[in-house]
Design an enzyme around this catalytic site. Structure first.
Site, mmCIF file in Angstrom:
data_model
loop_
_atom_site.group_PDB
_atom_site.id
_atom_site.type_symbol
_atom_site.label_atom_id
_atom_site.label_comp_id
_atom_site.label_asym_id
_atom_site.label_seq_id
_atom_site.Cartn_x
_atom_site.Cartn_y
_atom_site.Cartn_z
ATOM 1 N N PRO A 47 -4.114 42.473 14.634
ATOM 2 C CG PRO A 47 -2.317 41.024 14.982
ATOM 3 C CD PRO A 47 -2.683 42.321 14.324
ATOM 4 C CB VAL A 91 -7.476 38.008 21.794
ATOM 5 C CG1 VAL A 91 -8.417 37.002 22.437
ATOM 6 C CG2 VAL A 91 -6.169 37.327 21.400
ATOM 7 C CB CYS A 118 1.116 37.497 22.012
ATOM 8 S SG CYS A 118 -0.105 37.453 23.356
ATOM 9 N N GLY A 158 1.587 50.391 17.060
ATOM 10 C CA GLY A 158 1.778 50.980 18.376
ATOM 11 C C GLY A 158 1.362 52.431 18.422
ATOM 12 C CG ASP A 159 0.868 54.486 21.526
ATOM 13 O OD1 ASP A 159 0.022 53.699 21.965
ATOM 14 O OD2 ASP A 159 1.834 54.912 22.194
#
Length: 417
Positions: free
Chosen positions: A33, A35, A144, A250-251
């Site tokens: 997800p 934005v 977030c 993550g990465d």
């Protein structure tokens, strides 16, 4: 005793049942997800390039409540919109309707997860019910770190109130998941210590969720800081015991790396975020050819953006992510003010007529006049004349256009701009 040991060794692992309208996150490489970078065209492009599932951008529950659901006859999408309060002071100015969320029920069927930003069980349930008939799952954003989210008690702020977060998930499972027969999941970050993370994960897994995603960073960490995976095996182990699918984030750079990391750390699935934002063909495996040139990706993105009448501002932002900053055309694109202009700048002449129609529907042609249309079409005619061919002689569709190699053009030369 021996029989008991054998029974334990041969018994199937516990699994929270996947509802009939839901989806199992196990074995999936998915779009994270994001934005702005998770709007409909980006999701459809990720699916085209091999994403197994796509998460929409975090959408705040209160922004969804009160929206009107409509089927868009032009784009075949389902739009959730509301009338803007801006301009209400001037009765002569018609109120503008803002699109809050857009999904494609056919092209995203069974593969879209709606991520919700919330701090309340009641508003979470009220908002989730609106989209539940059209998605495969509802995911709560509890990771977030941005102030717009945490200041309202949402996102990573929920990690500091585990009981409250658990109550939100339990309400969604009972009142949305069970009713609409879809899965409920949550996305978290690492806490300050492994002990705190373990306690949190155990509490959340007991709510009836089908999936848990862990962003392998703590709340204060930023994307430029390397992801830490020291706790990932522990989290994946707890989820496995509780029968909840564990997705790592993550990465993760591409599909092949995702599968390798899943095997190494025992995770059930993996999310690709930043790498997909820059080039969504990262979902293609090496066997499928791996990453595609950015020009090809941009062309496909523009086709989809036009098909779904994507907001111009979002399209321009996404192009800024997909086009390398050092490319000469990057500066041209940043100066464009409508679809017709950007198709001209990118030399996507076959899309000019469609771009003009979209500009008209989005009131972009009215805002910027017909100059953009005339200039783009004149550029197209000039280019054709320079090549000694008229528009009637030249067809730019992908079906009739020969590969660059067959036309004697080297790839390095073709990509230089």
């Amino acid at each position: 005793m021996l029989r008991l040991h054998q029974a334990i060794m041969t018994s199937s692992p516990k699994r929270v049942p996947i509802p009939k309208n839901g989806v199992d996150y196990r074995g999936k490489v998915v779009l994270a997800p994001m934005v702005r970078s998770g709007e409909l065209p980006s999701r459809l492009l990720a699916l085209k390039y091999g994403a197994d599932l796509v998460w929409g951008p975090e959408t705040i529950d209160k922004s969804m409540i009160g929206t009107t659901e409509r089927v868009n006859p032009v784009t075949s999408t389902i739009d959730y919109s509301r009338v803007s309060s801006n301009g209400g002071r001037n009765p002569s100015v018609p109120l503008k309707e803002n699109n809050i969320y857009r999904l494609h029920p056919a092209r995203e069927h069974g593969r879209l997860i709606f991520q919700i930003g919330t701090s309340s069980p009641s508003t979470a349930v009220e908002a989730a019910k609106l989209v539940a008939p059209h998605v495969a799952g509802i995911d709560v954003n509890a990771g977030c770190p941005k102030p717009f989210s945490t200041s309202g008690g949402m996102g990573a702020a929920l990690l500091q109130t585990p009981d409250h977060l658990a109550s939100i998930l339990s309400a969604l499972v009972t009142e949305v998941g069970n009713v609409f027969e879809i899965g409920i999941s949550v996305k978290i970050r690492l806490l300050e210590t492994p002990e705190k993370t373990e306690a949190l994960v155990r509490k959340l897994c007991a709510t009836g969720i089908t999936g848990l995603t862990v962003h392998c960073r703590t709340t204060p960490m930023r994307p430029r800081e390397r992801a830490i995976r020291d706790q990932l095996r522990m989290i994946a182990g707890i989820c496995k015991v509780e029968g909840v699918a564990c997705v790592m984030n993550g990465d993760v750079k591409n599909r092949d790396e995702a599968l390798q990391l899943m095997q190494e750390f025992g995770a059930d699935g993996a999310m690709i975020a930043t790498a997909a934002e820059v080039n969504p063909s990262s979902f293609r495996s090496n066997e499928e050819g791996g990453l595609l040139p950015w020009r090809k990706v941009v062309q496909e993105y523009m086709k989809i953006a036009l098909e779904v009448d994507n907001k111009w501002g979002n399209t321009k932002f996404t192009l800024g992510q997909l086009i390398p900053g050092k490319a000469e055309v990057y500066r041209k694109v940043t100066g464009c003010k409508c679809y017709t202009q950007v198709c001209g700048a990118l030399e996507l002449h076959a899309l000019l007529d469609q771009a003009e129609d979209v500009d008209r529907r989005l009131d972009l042609s009215q805002a910027y006049g017909q100059t953009a249309v005339s200039n783009a079409k004149m550029t197209n005619k000039t280019a054709q004349a320079a090549a000694g061919r008229t528009g009637a002689e030249r067809t730019l569709t992908s079906e009739t256009r020969h590969p660059l190699s067959e036309r004697g053009v080297g790839i390095s030369t073709a990509m230089a701009i």
